[in-house]
Design a protein around this motif. Structure first.
Motif, PDB file in Angstrom:
ATOM      1  N   LYS A   2     -16.823  22.087  44.507  1.00 27.38           N
ATOM      2  CA  LYS A   2     -17.384  21.842  45.853  1.00 27.38           C
ATOM      3  C   LYS A   2     -18.454  22.889  46.167  1.00 27.38           C
ATOM      4  O   LYS A   2     -19.519  22.569  46.681  1.00 27.38           O
ATOM      5  CB  LYS A   2     -16.277  21.956  46.918  1.00 27.38           C
ATOM      6  N   HIS A   3     -18.134  24.147  45.860  1.00 29.67           N
ATOM      7  CA  HIS A   3     -19.045  25.265  46.145  1.00 29.67           C
ATOM      8  C   HIS A   3     -20.363  25.104  45.379  1.00 29.67           C
ATOM      9  O   HIS A   3     -21.450  25.195  45.965  1.00 29.67           O
ATOM     10  CB  HIS A   3     -18.352  26.580  45.769  1.00 29.67           C
ATOM     11  N   GLU A   4     -20.258  24.844  44.080  1.00 26.86           N
ATOM     12  CA  GLU A   4     -21.479  24.715  43.265  1.00 26.86           C
ATOM     13  C   GLU A   4     -22.276  23.472  43.661  1.00 26.86           C
ATOM     14  O   GLU A   4     -23.505  23.498  43.660  1.00 26.86           O
ATOM     15  CB  GLU A   4     -21.139  24.700  41.775  1.00 26.86           C
ATOM     16  N   LEU A   5     -21.576  22.388  44.012  1.00 25.48           N
ATOM     17  CA  LEU A   5     -22.287  21.185  44.489  1.00 25.48           C
ATOM     18  C   LEU A   5     -23.022  21.500  45.793  1.00 25.48           C
ATOM     19  O   LEU A   5     -24.114  20.987  46.031  1.00 25.48           O
ATOM     20  CB  LEU A   5     -21.300  20.025  44.693  1.00 25.48           C
ATOM     21  N   GLY A   6     -22.408  22.351  46.632  1.00 24.79           N
ATOM     22  CA  GLY A   6     -23.062  22.777  47.875  1.00 24.79           C
ATOM     23  C   GLY A   6     -24.415  23.419  47.584  1.00 24.79           C
ATOM     24  O   GLY A   6     -25.414  23.135  48.251  1.00 24.79           O
ATOM     25  N   HIS A   7     -24.464  24.265  46.541  1.00 25.56           N
ATOM     26  CA  HIS A   7     -25.744  24.868  46.125  1.00 25.56           C
ATOM     27  C   HIS A   7     -26.698  23.768  45.652  1.00 25.56           C
ATOM     28  O   HIS A   7     -27.888  23.782  45.978  1.00 25.56           O
ATOM     29  CB  HIS A   7     -25.533  25.862  44.979  1.00 25.56           C
ATOM     30  N   ALA A   8     -26.159  22.805  44.867  1.00 25.72           N
ATOM     31  CA  ALA A   8     -26.988  21.720  44.329  1.00 25.72           C
ATOM     32  C   ALA A   8     -27.553  20.856  45.447  1.00 25.72           C
ATOM     33  O   ALA A   8     -28.576  20.198  45.276  1.00 25.72           O
ATOM     34  CB  ALA A   8     -26.180  20.869  43.352  1.00 25.72           C
ATOM     35  N   ALA A  15     -26.925  27.681  50.854  1.00 23.45           N
ATOM     36  CA  ALA A  15     -26.754  29.042  50.329  1.00 23.45           C
ATOM     37  C   ALA A  15     -25.363  29.536  50.746  1.00 23.45           C
ATOM     38  O   ALA A  15     -24.556  28.763  51.251  1.00 23.45           O
ATOM     39  CB  ALA A  15     -27.849  29.942  50.878  1.00 23.45           C
ATOM     40  N   HIS A  16     -25.085  30.805  50.556  1.00 25.24           N
ATOM     41  CA  HIS A  16     -23.756  31.338  50.871  1.00 25.24           C
ATOM     42  C   HIS A  16     -23.548  31.534  52.372  1.00 25.24           C
ATOM     43  O   HIS A  16     -24.462  31.924  53.087  1.00 25.24           O
ATOM     44  CB  HIS A  16     -23.528  32.667  50.142  1.00 25.24           C
ATOM     45  N   SER A  17     -22.318  31.306  52.792  1.00 21.78           N
ATOM     46  CA  SER A  17     -21.923  31.501  54.189  1.00 21.78           C
ATOM     47  C   SER A  17     -21.122  32.795  54.306  1.00 21.78           C
ATOM     48  O   SER A  17     -20.453  33.202  53.379  1.00 21.78           O
ATOM     49  CB  SER A  17     -21.067  30.310  54.622  1.00 21.78           C
ATOM     50  N   ASN A  25     -19.700  37.101  42.397  1.00 21.81           N
ATOM     51  CA  ASN A  25     -20.936  37.591  41.784  1.00 21.81           C
ATOM     52  C   ASN A  25     -21.844  36.456  41.341  1.00 21.81           C
ATOM     53  O   ASN A  25     -22.599  36.597  40.404  1.00 21.81           O
ATOM     54  CB  ASN A  25     -20.617  38.493  40.595  1.00 21.81           C
ATOM     55  N   ASN A  26     -21.692  35.351  42.055  1.00 19.91           N
ATOM     56  CA  ASN A  26     -22.499  34.171  41.736  1.00 19.91           C
ATOM     57  C   ASN A  26     -23.958  34.567  41.470  1.00 19.91           C
ATOM     58  O   ASN A  26     -24.558  35.311  42.229  1.00 19.91           O
ATOM     59  CB  ASN A  26     -22.440  33.218  42.922  1.00 19.91           C
ATOM     60  N   VAL A  27     -24.492  34.070  40.389  1.00 21.93           N
ATOM     61  CA  VAL A  27     -25.794  34.583  39.960  1.00 21.93           C
ATOM     62  C   VAL A  27     -26.929  33.580  40.082  1.00 21.93           C
ATOM     63  O   VAL A  27     -27.948  33.760  39.454  1.00 21.93           O
ATOM     64  CB  VAL A  27     -25.739  35.043  38.486  1.00 21.93           C
ATOM     65  N   ASP A  28     -26.731  32.532  40.908  1.00 21.28           N
ATOM     66  CA  ASP A  28     -27.834  31.578  40.919  1.00 21.28           C
ATOM     67  C   ASP A  28     -29.125  32.276  41.368  1.00 21.28           C
ATOM     68  O   ASP A  28     -29.127  33.068  42.298  1.00 21.28           O
ATOM     69  CB  ASP A  28     -27.532  30.332  41.752  1.00 21.28           C
ATOM     70  N   PRO A  29     -30.216  32.020  40.653  1.00 26.00           N
ATOM     71  CA  PRO A  29     -31.457  32.765  40.886  1.00 26.00           C
ATOM     72  C   PRO A  29     -32.005  32.574  42.296  1.00 26.00           C
ATOM     73  O   PRO A  29     -32.572  33.489  42.874  1.00 26.00           O
ATOM     74  CB  PRO A  29     -32.430  32.210  39.848  1.00 26.00           C
TER      75      PRO A  29
HETATM   76 ZN   LIG Z   1     -22.349  30.470  45.161  1.00 25.51          ZN
END
Ligand SMILES: [Zn+2]
Length: 232
Positions: A153-159, A163-165, A180-184
């Motif tokens: 769910k979290h990664e789909l939210g980025h897709a 961004a982070h809440s 430590n999510n590293v999405d650029p």
């Molecule tokens: Zn994230």
């Protein structure tokens, strides 16, 4: 002197607040409207499954797709129609690895990431990589279905452009597994804050440095006074 320092600190706090709150009237977003069409196709890579993969994970992905189709955390400005497809040229590609740290050389604590490929402010496609477990010391810990569902769910939210809440109850909060999510794009998003910290650090160093120069001058003046007295 102390008063001046207080003003400086207040000024710095104000500066950080201003910089870090820029654009925070709305929910933090990587891209408010990333997809050309609201129908977004998703392909699950079942050809390259890692050793510790559990067949129940695919169901968790389907549930995560439903979650966003049903409105998700309510922060999207559009209603997506996420659709599973069989062709691998889908908008979103989901794949699993055993361990991101050992398989992809990522930092400890990263459980998944979403990497968007952007053209003219639109997402061309997004690769989502999820790991199936983590090492706790030397012991392997397999992710539960619930962890996999929340992670997806979290990664789909980025897709979908979020961004982070800061809200711990929000699915976009970077929890223990994703801290430590590293999405650029995320780095891009937190940059003003990092810049503010760098400015403060250098101001403080300069300020303390200036104080040191002043006290050195005082000491020299004092020494001159003492020595000239002694010479007399
Ligand atoms: Zn994230």
């Amino acid at each position: 002197m102390l008063k001046n320092r207080r003003y400086l600190i207040l000024l710095l706090i104000a500066l950080v607040t201003i910089i870090s709150s820029t654009g925070s009237n709305s929910y933090p977003k990587l891209n408010a409207d990333p997809w050309e069409s609201t129908t977004i196709t998703v392909y699950i890579d079942e050809n390259n499954l890692p050793e510790h993969y559990s067949p129940s994970y695919k169901i968790q992905v389907e549930k995560a797709l439903e979650y966003w189709n049903d409105g998700g955390n309510g922060q999207l400005s559009y209603i997506p129609v996420l659709e599973l497809v069989e062709e691998d040229n889908a908008d979103i590609l989901i794949m699993w690895v055993d361990n991101l740290e050992s398989d992809n050389g990522l930092d400890d604590g990263v459980a998944g990431f979403a990497r968007p490929y952007e053209i003219n402010d639109r997402y061309e496609r997004v690769d989502i990589v999820l790991e199936v477990g983590n090492y706790e010391g030397y012991a392997w810990r397999q992710f539960s279905d619930k962890t996999m569902r929340d992670l997806t769910k979290h990664e789909l939210g980025h897709a979908l452009g979020l961004a982070h809440s800061d809200d711990k109850n929000d699915i976009m909060y970077p929890s223990y597994e994703q801290k430590n999510n590293v999405d650029p794009l995320l780095y891009h998003n937190t940059r003003p804050f990092l810049i503010a910290i760098a400015i403060i650090a250098s101001v403080l160093i300069l300020y303390r440095g200036a104080g040191w120069v002043r006290s050195k001058k005082k000491r020299e003046a004092l020494e001159r006074e003492i020595f000239s007295k002694q010479e007399k």
